[in-house]
Design a protein around this motif. Structure first.
Motif, PDB file in Angstrom:
ATOM      1  N   GLU A  53      44.106  38.436  35.664  1.00  0.00           N
ATOM      2  CA  GLU A  53      43.239  39.538  36.103  1.00  0.00           C
ATOM      3  C   GLU A  53      42.189  39.824  35.036  1.00  0.00           C
ATOM      4  O   GLU A  53      41.055  40.191  35.338  1.00  0.00           O
ATOM      5  N   HIS A 127      38.875  41.883  36.371  1.00  0.00           N
ATOM      6  CA  HIS A 127      38.745  41.863  37.828  1.00  0.00           C
ATOM      7  C   HIS A 127      39.649  42.914  38.460  1.00  0.00           C
ATOM      8  O   HIS A 127      40.490  43.513  37.771  1.00  0.00           O
ATOM      9  N   ASP A 130      43.953  42.559  42.507  1.00  0.00           N
ATOM     10  CA  ASP A 130      44.309  41.478  43.429  1.00  0.00           C
ATOM     11  C   ASP A 130      43.338  40.292  43.354  1.00  0.00           C
ATOM     12  O   ASP A 130      43.373  39.402  44.194  1.00  0.00           O
ATOM     13  N   VAL A 131      42.481  40.267  42.328  1.00  0.00           N
ATOM     14  CA  VAL A 131      41.515  39.193  42.116  1.00  0.00           C
ATOM     15  C   VAL A 131      41.851  38.529  40.783  1.00  0.00           C
ATOM     16  O   VAL A 131      42.083  39.212  39.793  1.00  0.00           O
ATOM     17  N   ASN A 165      47.810  38.800  36.602  1.00  0.00           N
ATOM     18  CA  ASN A 165      47.851  39.689  37.766  1.00  0.00           C
ATOM     19  C   ASN A 165      49.291  40.121  38.004  1.00  0.00           C
ATOM     20  O   ASN A 165      50.208  39.304  37.936  1.00  0.00           O
ATOM     21  N   VAL A 169      47.616  37.730  44.371  1.00  0.00           N
ATOM     22  CA  VAL A 169      46.171  37.485  44.317  1.00  0.00           C
ATOM     23  C   VAL A 169      45.666  37.164  45.715  1.00  0.00           C
ATOM     24  O   VAL A 169      46.186  36.268  46.383  1.00  0.00           O
ATOM     25  N   HIS A 171      42.096  36.990  46.177  1.00  0.00           N
ATOM     26  CA  HIS A 171      40.804  36.344  45.974  1.00  0.00           C
ATOM     27  C   HIS A 171      40.802  35.672  44.602  1.00  0.00           C
ATOM     28  O   HIS A 171      41.234  36.265  43.621  1.00  0.00           O
ATOM     29  N   GLU A 172      40.272  34.434  44.578  1.00  0.00           N
ATOM     30  CA  GLU A 172      40.183  33.677  43.335  1.00  0.00           C
ATOM     31  C   GLU A 172      38.747  33.689  42.825  1.00  0.00           C
ATOM     32  O   GLU A 172      37.806  33.488  43.588  1.00  0.00           O
ATOM     33  N   VAL A 173      38.576  33.912  41.526  1.00  0.00           N
ATOM     34  CA  VAL A 173      37.258  33.933  40.898  1.00  0.00           C
ATOM     35  C   VAL A 173      36.819  32.505  40.605  1.00  0.00           C
ATOM     36  O   VAL A 173      37.570  31.717  40.029  1.00  0.00           O
TER      37      VAL A 173
END
Length: 192
Positions: A53, A127, A130-131, A165, A169, A171-173
């Motif tokens: 995160e 982030h 959850d990202v 995190n 998760v 969403h992935e960056v």
């Protein structure tokens, strides 16, 4: 006069990371001269992908680190690591950016290989809960370090802090560098 600014002495994020990775060696920076980008490699220490995160790159010696980048790569087949450098099957060091045989940072989803950049004033990515940024198991960390000599010999061993995190998760960056072309799937030409 305004008060003198105070600078963080620890992690900018304000608390200790869940996990800390260090450059594989302490690097000696000469007193003078121009250094190209120094490439160091270490194995991702996890047996399964993890998501962070928050990631923070923290120079060991802020006087000499001009900028840095962290990427995930595969090393060439038959190569090994010694003192953080890639040794090719011929026993020679595979060195600077642009060298033949140097691992490509392209692989997987566009933007999946870059973790973080550091320049003075920037080096922390945070982030939503959850990202996350994927830390891929089985890959190698490519520490791309650029140093400026100070007039006396110096040393650096930069560290990378990871805060994982705590929730699933969603969403992935993905990080693209300015100037990276956006490429679609390659089409096979007839006759080839």
């Amino acid at each position: 006069m305004p008060p003198t600014p105070t600078f963080a002495t620890g992690w900018t994020y304000g608390k200790e990371p869940d996990y800390i990775l260090e450059m594989p060696v302490e690097f000696d920076i000469p007193a003078e001269g121009e250094l190209g980008v120094q490439m160091f490699y270490s194995k991702v220490p996890f047996t399964e992908d993890r998501f962070a995160e928050v990631v923070e790159l923290r120079p060991g010696n802020g006087k000499v680190v001009h900028h840095a980048g962290i990427f995930f790569v595969d090393i060439p087949e038959g190569a090994t690591l010694k003192d953080g450098r890639i040794i090719g099957p011929d026993g020679k060091v595979i060195g600077d950016r642009g060298s033949r045989g140097l691992p490509s940072t392209e692989g997987g989803l566009p933007g999946s290989s870059k973790l973080l950049s550091w320049v003075p004033g920037r080096g922390l990515d945070r982030h939503r809960t959850d990202v996350g940024k994927r830390i891929p198991a089985g890959k190698y960390i490519n520490w791309q370090m650029h140093y400026n000599p100070t007039g006396k010999p110096e040393k650096d061993r930069t560290r990378l802090g990871l805060w994982f995190n705590k929730v699933p998760v969603t969403h992935e960056v993905l990080i693209r560098q300015a100037g990276d072309p956006v490429r679609g799937p390659r089409k096979q030409r007839r006759g080839h």
